[in-house]
Write a protein that holds these residues in place. Structure first.
Motif, PDB file in Angstrom:
ATOM      1  N   PHE A  18       0.859  -1.174   0.000  1.00 50.58           N
ATOM      2  CA  PHE A  18       0.000   0.000   0.000  1.00 50.58           C
ATOM      3  C   PHE A  18       0.900   1.229   0.000  1.00 50.58           C
ATOM      4  N   ALA A  19       0.883   1.964  -1.094  1.00 56.89           N
ATOM      5  CA  ALA A  19       1.674   3.191  -1.138  1.00 56.89           C
ATOM      6  C   ALA A  19       0.911   4.174  -1.979  1.00 56.89           C
ATOM      7  N   PRO A  20       0.376   5.204  -1.453  1.00 61.98           N
ATOM      8  CA  PRO A  20       0.695   5.805  -0.200  1.00 61.98           C
ATOM      9  C   PRO A  20       0.028   5.243   1.044  1.00 61.98           C
ATOM     10  N   LEU A  21      -0.855   4.270   0.960  1.00 61.47           N
ATOM     11  CA  LEU A  21      -1.426   3.763   2.206  1.00 61.47           C
ATOM     12  C   LEU A  21      -0.338   3.300   3.162  1.00 61.47           C
ATOM     13  N   LEU A 255       5.291  20.935   1.416  1.00 62.87           N
ATOM     14  CA  LEU A 255       5.499  19.593   1.941  1.00 62.87           C
ATOM     15  C   LEU A 255       4.302  19.191   2.791  1.00 62.87           C
ATOM     16  N   ASP A 256       3.881  17.938   2.668  1.00 64.63           N
ATOM     17  CA  ASP A 256       2.911  17.409   3.616  1.00 64.63           C
ATOM     18  C   ASP A 256       3.558  17.346   4.999  1.00 64.63           C
ATOM     19  N   SER A 257       2.742  17.414   6.029  1.00 64.76           N
ATOM     20  CA  SER A 257       3.278  17.512   7.386  1.00 64.76           C
ATOM     21  C   SER A 257       3.936  16.223   7.859  1.00 64.76           C
ATOM     22  N   HIS A 258       3.605  15.089   7.282  1.00 60.90           N
ATOM     23  CA  HIS A 258       4.183  13.806   7.702  1.00 60.90           C
ATOM     24  C   HIS A 258       5.201  13.336   6.658  1.00 60.90           C
ATOM     25  N   SER A 259       6.135  14.216   6.345  1.00 61.55           N
ATOM     26  CA  SER A 259       7.219  13.928   5.405  1.00 61.55           C
ATOM     27  C   SER A 259       8.556  14.048   6.118  1.00 61.55           C
ATOM     28  N   GLU A 260       9.601  13.568   5.465  1.00 62.69           N
ATOM     29  CA  GLU A 260      10.986  13.829   5.859  1.00 62.69           C
ATOM     30  C   GLU A 260      11.810  13.906   4.590  1.00 62.69           C
ATOM     31  N   VAL A 261      12.697  14.857   4.530  1.00 63.48           N
ATOM     32  CA  VAL A 261      13.514  15.013   3.333  1.00 63.48           C
ATOM     33  C   VAL A 261      14.839  14.291   3.521  1.00 63.48           C
ATOM     34  N   ALA A 262      15.392  13.823   2.396  1.00 62.98           N
ATOM     35  CA  ALA A 262      16.645  13.071   2.425  1.00 62.98           C
ATOM     36  C   ALA A 262      17.795  13.951   1.940  1.00 62.98           C
ATOM     37  N   PHE A 288       7.069   5.537   3.827  1.00 60.73           N
ATOM     38  CA  PHE A 288       7.604   5.024   5.094  1.00 60.73           C
ATOM     39  C   PHE A 288       6.779   3.816   5.525  1.00 60.73           C
ATOM     40  N   ASN A 289       7.438   2.821   6.064  1.00 62.81           N
ATOM     41  CA  ASN A 289       6.731   1.708   6.685  1.00 62.81           C
ATOM     42  C   ASN A 289       5.917   2.243   7.858  1.00 62.81           C
ATOM     43  N   LEU A 290       4.651   1.877   7.935  1.00 68.65           N
ATOM     44  CA  LEU A 290       3.768   2.457   8.943  1.00 68.65           C
ATOM     45  C   LEU A 290       4.054   1.946  10.350  1.00 68.65           C
ATOM     46  N   ASN A 291       4.740   0.834  10.453  1.00 69.56           N
ATOM     47  CA  ASN A 291       5.011   0.283  11.776  1.00 69.56           C
ATOM     48  C   ASN A 291       6.330   0.774  12.360  1.00 69.56           C
ATOM     49  N   ASN A 292       7.411   0.747  11.564  1.00 65.85           N
ATOM     50  CA  ASN A 292       8.712   1.147  12.111  1.00 65.85           C
ATOM     51  C   ASN A 292       9.258   2.424  11.488  1.00 65.85           C
ATOM     52  N   LEU A 293       8.482   3.041  10.581  1.00 64.17           N
ATOM     53  CA  LEU A 293       8.846   4.306   9.943  1.00 64.17           C
ATOM     54  C   LEU A 293      10.175   4.221   9.203  1.00 64.17           C
ATOM     55  N   ALA A 294      10.522   3.032   8.723  1.00 61.36           N
ATOM     56  CA  ALA A 294      11.701   2.883   7.880  1.00 61.36           C
ATOM     57  C   ALA A 294      11.362   3.334   6.463  1.00 61.36           C
ATOM     58  N   HIS A 395       7.527   9.928   2.856  1.00 64.55           N
ATOM     59  CA  HIS A 395       6.159  10.353   3.169  1.00 64.55           C
ATOM     60  C   HIS A 395       5.433   9.222   3.880  1.00 64.55           C
ATOM     61  N   ILE A 396       4.727   9.558   4.947  1.00 63.55           N
ATOM     62  CA  ILE A 396       3.913   8.565   5.655  1.00 63.55           C
ATOM     63  C   ILE A 396       2.534   8.546   5.012  1.00 63.55           C
ATOM     64  N   TYR A 397       2.264   7.504   4.255  1.00 57.54           N
ATOM     65  CA  TYR A 397       0.949   7.356   3.634  1.00 57.54           C
ATOM     66  C   TYR A 397       0.027   6.663   4.642  1.00 57.54           C
ATOM     67  N   ARG A 398      -0.627   7.473   5.414  1.00 61.12           N
ATOM     68  CA  ARG A 398      -1.356   6.996   6.584  1.00 61.12           C
ATOM     69  C   ARG A 398      -2.542   6.125   6.189  1.00 61.12           C
ATOM     70  N   GLU A 399      -2.738   5.054   6.953  1.00 58.81           N
ATOM     71  CA  GLU A 399      -3.819   4.114   6.681  1.00 58.81           C
ATOM     72  C   GLU A 399      -4.946   4.355   7.672  1.00 58.81           C
TER      73      GLU A 399
END
Length: 729
Positions: A18-21, A255-262, A288-294, A395-399
């Motif tokens: 699921f991406a962005p989910l 930027l969406d608020s639940h992002s991080e730049v590399a 980003f993985n929704l569980n460990n944010l990797a 980006h955290i594609y929130r579920e």
């Protein structure tokens, strides 16, 4: 905006991504989802179920996949400028190293919601407990292409300066701050002059601690940071317009608020705008993985681009390496990719150009449609849009159902509002093609508000018609016949057996008893396309003839490999060719065509058959029969081939699967202006003949008369009853 993709991995285990989910379940840690079949879908969470898109790719590949970062990525990033300089001296600009600690009372970090994973995901859509526990200043893996790392940007005083605008509504404090810290620490101070945090009238109590955290950021290490409050809560459009009005610098970067730049994220975006202020530039977005944010890997190669379907849902399709990748053939990797449509929340553009184009339509509320509207407006009113693979943003594609947990949307019919948003886009920008939107959405006659000001804006800007957009910007967009020749079931004259697409997006068709179901409803257009009436996994599907097949080696032709071209013995003047849509076909040999050039090492026991751009490889699609595919090169068994001593090309996964040149019937996403999808129907003979091979007919039986459950192509015979078809309502 949400994406749900399902692929099939080489080991025949399900891979669900699921991406962005953002929820990923993978059978192997190094699999990556293939971009050529990714389909992104806007999901109207307030009114419907999740929409699922399947990939026909037989293996996982590319952007947003499970190659998850290690736990090292959760360590605090203490390297600062020295680490960046050592890894990438691309600009000579020093980067700051701001550290910040999350400080909240235990009642906010250990409450009833956070103690339950189900409740946490229901409320926030990801593992907030883990987010609260990891550093706000953490390392992210560097997934840039080597070509991107090697780029050198001039240190010039005339580079435009940047305001980063972060829109948030009820965003968890840890993700919001981690986003901001990553922007500060990975952006050259000579470029980044301002960060605006625009609050869309949040109600989340923990955000009351935001000002205190901002006060602890050293002013000598950070740009100017301002917190701006939107007095009403009406969604991303109003908040972005407010942010653009408050911005003071040359370029606005949303930027969406639940992002991080590399690392190295900012220079590639601004460099493109520095060269042409009418460009709108989108980074390469990783989930980003929704569980460990990797952070998931992905490098936009093979290249992809944004598109849409006639319901105005955003999709992702293959980019044409020659036409869409904005670089010479020997410098394609890492180059910008022209894209007809943007995904939405993350992009940069010149601030003055933003307002010259009129800003966002202020009557588009909450979420949805604004990205499609901006895309149409930019292209038709004098700008351009592109993705750059050298800029990487997570980006955290929130579920979760964002509307259900929004306390300010109780008793609001959000579905009706979102429909209204899409109708406004169609009414202002799509001209006569809006009728296709209404046909597929069924919204004709519903209220879309007053669009007179937006139509006046379009006229004042002297914007080009939507037909120009389709012809020039998106020529590979399939435009269905608005008044088809005939519609209904494609059946044998007795209406007992019908052509059925089996509700599959690709592969074989079926012949089944007629039921008047949607899988048996077809349009036959003036251009010869035989297409499904309904969207199948968010795209229209067409019946097509495929000329490169997989057959038993006993019946396979020999192949001559001559100066990089592949020529079958049963059609020696034809060459294996890659179409702009990423399919394989046999076409008349032409020396000048790079699409007929292939890299293959015949001296090896097995080798990939790689296209001239070194992006796609011939793939058996985990099948022993049927059409062969073309997908991003990964070197797995499905892409390994051997040229036998008898000249036949054999798959490594089966001793009796060889490349053939026999025409087969299949189905796939409809493609504009291609003869492979075109059929000629004779009312007198009641036959369907492929335009490229008119001596063949669509048949329901083997040449000996044995009935089949999937249509075939056989030589036409006036006495063959199994070749008779009628299109009946």
């Amino acid at each position: 905006v949400c994406v749900c993709v399902r692929a099939r991995c080489p080991a025949s285990k399900d891979v669900q991504f699921f991406a962005p989910l953002g929820v990923s379940t993978f059978s192997q840690p190094d699999m990556r989802l293939h971009t050529r079949q990714l389909v992104a879908v806007v999901v109207l969470l307030g009114i419907g179920a999740w929409l699922v898109v399947r990939s026909r790719s037989p293996q996982a590949h590319i952007n947003g996949a499970p190659s998850l970062a290690s736990h090292d990525d959760e360590r605090r990033d203490t390297g600062g400028a020295a680490r960046v300089e050592e890894a990438d001296s691309h600009s000579g600009w020093e980067l700051p190293n701001v550290d910040l600690e999350l400080r909240m009372p235990k009642s906010f970090t250990d409450n009833e919601v956070l103690r339950s994973k189900d409740k946490t995901f229901q409320q926030y859509g990801f593992n907030l407990t883990h987010s609260n526990a990891i550093p706000l200043n953490r390392r992210l893996p560097d997934y840039r292409l080597e070509e991107c790392k090697a780029k050198r940007y001039p240190v010039l005083s005339e580079w435009p300066t940047v305001t980063v605008i972060i829109i948030f509504y009820n965003e968890a404090l840890s993700t919001l701050l981690r986003n901001m810290v990553s922007v500060i620490n990975r952006s050259p101070p000579k470029l980044l002059k301002e960060i605006l945090l625009v609050d869309d009238n949040s109600t989340l109590e923990e955000l009351k601690f935001l000002p205190e955290h901002l006060s602890r950021i050293p002013k000598d290490k950070a740009p100017k940071i301002r917190l701006v409050k939107h007095e009403v809560h009406n969604g991303i459009v109003g908040a972005r317009n407010l942010g653009a009005k408050e911005a003071t610098q040359d370029v606005i970067l949303f930027l969406d608020s639940h992002s991080e730049v590399a690392e190295g994220w900012l220079e590639p975006l601004i460099d493109r705008i520095r060269q042409d202020r009418t460009r709108v530039v989108v980074p390469n977005i990783h989930g980003f993985n929704l569980n460990n944010l990797a952070l998931a890997a992905g490098d936009l190669w093979p290249p992809a681009k944004g598109s849409f379907n006639w319901r105005l849902l955003f999709t992702i399709i293959d980019a044409d390496v020659d036409a869409d990748v904005l670089a010479p053939i020997n410098a394609k990797r890492g180059a910008a990719i022209r894209s007809p449509v943007m995904p939405g929340g993350l992009f940069a553009m010149d601030r003055r150009f933003y307002w010259e184009l009129g800003g966002y339509d202020p009557e588009i509320f909450y979420y949805g449609a604004e990205h499609v509207e901006l895309s149409f407006r930019v292209w038709t009113c004098g700008g351009s849009m592109e993705w750059t693979p050298c800029s990487n943003v997570g980006h955290i594609y929130r579920e979760f159902n964002r509307f259900a947990v929004d306390p300010q949307l109780k008793n609001v019919n959000i579905g009706k509002i979102l429909d209204r948003n899409d109708m406004r886009v169609a009414e202002v920008w799509m001209d006569e093609y809006k009728e296709l939107f209404y046909e597929f959405r069924g919204l004709k006659g519903q209220d879309f508000g007053d669009v007179s000001e937006r139509r006046a804006l379009r006229q004042r800007l002297n914007c080009k018609p939507f037909k120009w957009f389709l012809d020039t910007v998106h020529p590979d967009m399939y435009v269905p016949d608005m008044k088809p020749v005939s519609s209904g079931q494609v059946a044998e004259p007795g209406n007992k057996l019908c052509l059925d697409n089996l509700d599959h997006p690709s592969g074989a068709l079926g012949i089944k008893g007629c039921t008047h179901s949607k899988t048996q409803k077809w349009h036959y257009g003036h251009d010869g396309h035989l297409q499904t009436q309904a969207l199948v996994e968010h795209q229209l599907r067409c019946v097509r003839m495929t000329t490169v097949s997989q057959v038993s080696c006993a019946s396979a032709p020999q192949w001559t490999i001559l100066q990089g071209s592949f020529r079958p013995s049963n059609s020696p003047s034809s060459c294996l060719e890659q179409t702009p849509q990423g399919d394989l076909h046999l076409r008349p040999c032409t020396e000048a065509r790079s699409t007929q050039q292939w890299f293959f090492d015949a001296d090896k026991a097995y080798s990939t058959i790689m296209d001239s751009a070194k992006a796609h490889c011939v793939d058996n699609m985990q099948r022993s029969r049927g059409s062969a595919g073309l997908y991003g090169c990964h070197g797995g068994g499905t892409q390994q081939w051997k040229r036998r001593d008898d000249g036949k090309i054999q798959s490594v996964t089966s001793s009796d699967t060889c490349l053939g040149a026999d025409p087969v019937v299949s189905q796939g996403m409809c493609v504009s202006k291609t003869d492979e999808d075109a059929w000629e129907y004779s009312h007198e003979e009641q036959t369907f003949r492929p335009k490229l091979r008119p001596e063949l007919c669509l048949d329901r039986a083997q040449p000996d008369g044995t009935p089949v459950t999937a249509p075939l192509l056989n030589r036409c015979s006036p006495d063959a009853a199994s070749q008779k078809w009628v299109v009946s309502p």
